[in-house]
Enzyme design. Structure first.
Site, PDB file in Angstrom:
ATOM      1  CB  ALA A  59      -0.077 -28.838  -2.906  1.00 37.84           C
ATOM      2  CD  GLN A  60      -7.475 -30.030  -3.496  1.00 40.32           C
ATOM      3  OE1 GLN A  60      -8.251 -29.165  -3.891  1.00 40.32           O
ATOM      4  NE2 GLN A  60      -7.844 -30.966  -2.644  1.00 40.32           N
ATOM      5  N   GLY A  62      -1.642 -24.879  -6.561  1.00 40.86           N
ATOM      6  CA  GLY A  62      -0.510 -24.787  -7.468  1.00 40.86           C
ATOM      7  C   GLY A  62       0.624 -23.953  -6.925  1.00 40.86           C
ATOM      8  CD  GLU A 126      -4.788 -20.816  -5.828  1.00 45.05           C
ATOM      9  OE1 GLU A 126      -4.311 -20.630  -4.702  1.00 45.05           O
ATOM     10  OE2 GLU A 126      -4.536 -21.814  -6.527  1.00 45.05           O
ATOM     11  CG  ASP A 222       7.585 -35.286  14.046  1.00 47.07           C
ATOM     12  OD1 ASP A 222       6.819 -35.223  15.030  1.00 47.07           O
ATOM     13  OD2 ASP A 222       7.398 -36.076  13.097  1.00 47.07           O
ATOM     14  CG  HIS A 243      -7.940 -23.621   2.652  1.00 49.68           C
ATOM     15  ND1 HIS A 243      -9.166 -23.546   2.035  1.00 49.68           N
ATOM     16  CD2 HIS A 243      -7.016 -23.507   1.664  1.00 49.68           C
ATOM     17  CE1 HIS A 243      -8.984 -23.388   0.730  1.00 49.68           C
ATOM     18  NE2 HIS A 243      -7.682 -23.360   0.477  1.00 49.68           N
ATOM     19  NE  ARG A 290      -5.907 -19.606   1.465  1.00 47.30           N
ATOM     20  CZ  ARG A 290      -5.011 -20.497   1.086  1.00 47.30           C
ATOM     21  NH1 ARG A 290      -4.140 -20.965   1.944  1.00 47.30           N
ATOM     22  NH2 ARG A 290      -4.983 -20.920  -0.165  1.00 47.30           N
ATOM     23  CG  HIS A 351      -4.393 -25.021   4.439  1.00 45.51           C
ATOM     24  ND1 HIS A 351      -4.477 -26.230   3.799  1.00 45.51           N
ATOM     25  CD2 HIS A 351      -3.863 -24.146   3.529  1.00 45.51           C
ATOM     26  CE1 HIS A 351      -4.027 -26.107   2.550  1.00 45.51           C
ATOM     27  NE2 HIS A 351      -3.639 -24.860   2.367  1.00 45.51           N
ATOM     28  CD  GLU A 375       3.083 -26.104   6.669  1.00 49.45           C
ATOM     29  OE1 GLU A 375       2.984 -26.942   5.751  1.00 49.45           O
ATOM     30  OE2 GLU A 375       2.177 -25.881   7.500  1.00 49.45           O
ATOM     31  NE  ARG A 386       0.413 -20.627   2.993  1.00 53.64           N
ATOM     32  CZ  ARG A 386      -0.231 -21.284   2.037  1.00 53.64           C
ATOM     33  NH1 ARG A 386       0.152 -21.168   0.776  1.00 53.64           N
ATOM     34  NH2 ARG A 386      -1.251 -22.054   2.338  1.00 53.64           N
ATOM     35  CG  LEU A 392       3.538 -26.071  -3.456  1.00 57.33           C
ATOM     36  CD1 LEU A 392       2.882 -26.704  -4.679  1.00 57.33           C
ATOM     37  CD2 LEU A 392       4.063 -27.154  -2.536  1.00 57.33           C
TER      38      LEU A 392
END
Ligand code: SIN
Length: 544
Positions: A59-60, A62, A126, A222, A243, A290, A351, A375, A386, A392
């Site tokens: 994750a970039q 935040g 964002e 899984d 994304h 998004r 994503h 997730e 989302r 997170l």
């Protein structure tokens, strides 16, 4: 129809472990649940690879939380619900935004590395957030900072028994109640029976069902597939978030993410003519939700006959770019690109799985004894699209709620563990001819990317359903190992994604149908699939 178990009998005796609480998954949701539960219970945590090989680690952007002076949980609620395109569970969103700030403050005690200026937390902007709200660490290295701190806390400060490189094959149920799982110790090939009073599924998403994804190789769905086999309801699988800005450089099999935070700092999207096309689509331009950005990009790419557009940060301060985005800058340099000088080719890429194992506000799935968080779960907070950096946060908030609920639940389950009986299918005939597992997986991801991608239509979805059915029926497996299990899990999920996407005859959030380009009030509802109700000729049930 999938069988309840994909594990098969082994000649060797099973190894056994017993816990009060079994946590499956090593990302933020799993580690948070394990650390918190271990204050009171005997906890075992199993993860398929290592703690630095998770989606959380990558994750970039935040973690979003209403901590700023100009912010409030109410504003965070409004932004989340607006982005969610009419499908958010508002009660779940209230939980997320109201409990989020406290959970983030607690996380800061474990992970002190969030970026600060003069002692004050720095909040980033964002897409579709009305204020700066996103905490970050190491610039764009939030996931690795948080993962490392949580893994360290689990190793050193808590009593969690940790098992890395442990492939969980199946959940075990007795009379419909989950009493643990069967796993494969990848170091020695030993099959292990892990029994527990409760099991917390935190295994993440399934990005590997597509040819290109920002997710790591372990993200093969899984947890969702084994929960489905165990009888759990899965919800909203058709909502796969792409994304907008995956690095579009052809030789990359796993797409590198260019964080949305870059657009938060002012980077722009341009077409091949150099035009800033987002201004025609939304007043927020590059910081629109998004799904809006992805839709506009796809339109632009089709019009220009190209497989990418460009991200332009060349007007921004080069020093800021280097300091705020060290991970992105370093990766681009490997490709001979410089954020401050070059236009960066970008395209939408798989994503995040908005859908997953259906849970209530306490993480209960529809299978007693089985919780889900992160997730892998569908709490309803994300609706049909989302909001950036809410994922997170969701893992933190709902894992803590799961642990709070254990107190109420745990004592009642002991007896079932004693009654455990299960029958595994016989091992496959190793002399029989086998399908090429890698080729079958490539065929699956090709079908998904071609026919169940960003924009879908009936013809392509029907084709996908048919092709996946053929692939499944032609599959011959003479081994029972991780590659085979992953393939079966991906096939289960791919099939359900295609089926639910076919059924939803509307465009809503990230689910875009070219043959039904508008939202339809009749579809303002969740989709649910469940093992007894779907199969050959079965049908999908909807929730109200
Ligand atoms: C990003 O950094 O752009 C990803 C954040 C997210 O998906 O929440």
């Amino acid at each position: 129809m999938p069988r309840p178990y994909i594990a098969t009998l082994s000649d060797e005796p099973l190894a056994r472990r017993n816990f009060d609480v079994l946590v499956l998954g090593g990302g933020i949701a799993g580690l948070t649940a394990a650390i918190s539960a271990a204050r009171r219970w005997r906890v075992g945590l199993l993860t398929k690879s290592t703690f630095d090989d998770t989606t959380t680690f990558l994750a970039q952007g935040g973690i979003a939380a209403a901590l700023g002076e100009s912010d409030s949980p109410e504003l965070h609620f409004q932004d989340t619900v607006n982005a969610g395109a009419g499908l958010c569970d508002e009660e779940a969103v209230r939980v997320l935004v109201n409990e989020g700030p406290d959970r983030v403050r607690e996380l800061m005690e474990i992970c002190p590395h969030f970026d600060r200026v003069d002692g004050e937390i720095v909040l980033g902007r964002e897409g579709a957030h009305s204020v700066a709200r996103v905490l970050h660490a190491g610039g764009d290295a939030t996931g690795s900072e948080v993962s490392s701190a949580l893994a360290e806390a689990a190793r050193m400060g808590s009593r969690v028994q940790l098992y890395e490189d442990e492939f969980v094959i199946d959940l075990l149920t007795v009379d419909g109640r989950c009493i643990g799982c069967l796993s494969l110790d990848l170091a020695n090939g030993q099959l292990v029976l892990n029994s527990a009073m409760v099991t917390v599924l935190a295994t993440g998403g399934a990005g590997q069902v597509y040819s290109r994804t920002t997710n790591p190789g372990v993200a093969t769905g899984d947890g969702m597939a084994m929960a489905y086999r165990a009888g759990a309801a899965l919800r909203d699988l058709e909502f796969v978030q792409f994304h907008p800005t995956g690095l579009a450089i052809a030789e990359d099999a796993t797409a590198f993410l260019i964080t949305e935070a870059l657009r938060g700092e002012g980077a722009r999207l341009r077409n091949h003519a150099g035009e800033r096309f987002m201004v025609q689509h939304d007043p927020k331009a590059e910081l629109a939700a998004r799904d809006v950005v992805v839709r506009a990009m796809v339109g632009e790419m089709r019009r220009e006959g190209s497989d990418h557009v460009f991200l332009d940060a060349t007007h921004l301060d080069p020093r800021m770019l280097e300091e705020r985005f060290p991970t992105v800058s370093a990766r681009l340099r490997e490709h001979g690109l410089n954020l401050a000088l070059d236009l960066i080719p970008v395209a939408p890429v798989c994503h995040y799985f908005i859908g997953g194992v259906c849970t209530d506000l306490w993480g209960h799935t529809t299978v007693p004894g089985l919780y889900a968080s992160g997730e892998v779960a569908s709490t309803g907070v994300h609706g049909a699209n989302r909001l950036a950096s809410n994922s997170l946060l969701e893992g933190l908030v709902f894992s803590e709620r799961v642990v709070r609920d254990l107190d109420r639940y745990i004592g009642r389950l002991g007896e079932d563990v004693q009654r455990l009986r299960f029958e595994l299918p016989p091992p496959p005939d190793q002399r029989a001819e086998s399908s090429d597992v890698a080729a079958a997986r490539a065929r699956l991801t090709t079908i998904m990317s071609a026919d169940v991608g960003v924009v879908r239509c009936r013809e392509e979805l029907e084709h996908a359903v048919e092709e996946l059915r053929t692939l499944y029926s032609e599959l011959r497996l003479s081994q029972a190992g991780p590659a085979e299990f992953e393939l079966l899990n991906l096939l289960t999920l791919g099939t359900q994604i295609a089926r639910t996407a076919l059924l939803r005859e509307e465009t809503r959030g990230v689910h875009m149908r070219s043959d039904f380009p508008e939202p339809d009030e009749r579809w303002k509802t969740h989709s649910t699939v469940r093992l007894p109700e779907i199969g050959e000729g079965g049908e999908m049930r909807e929730d109200g």
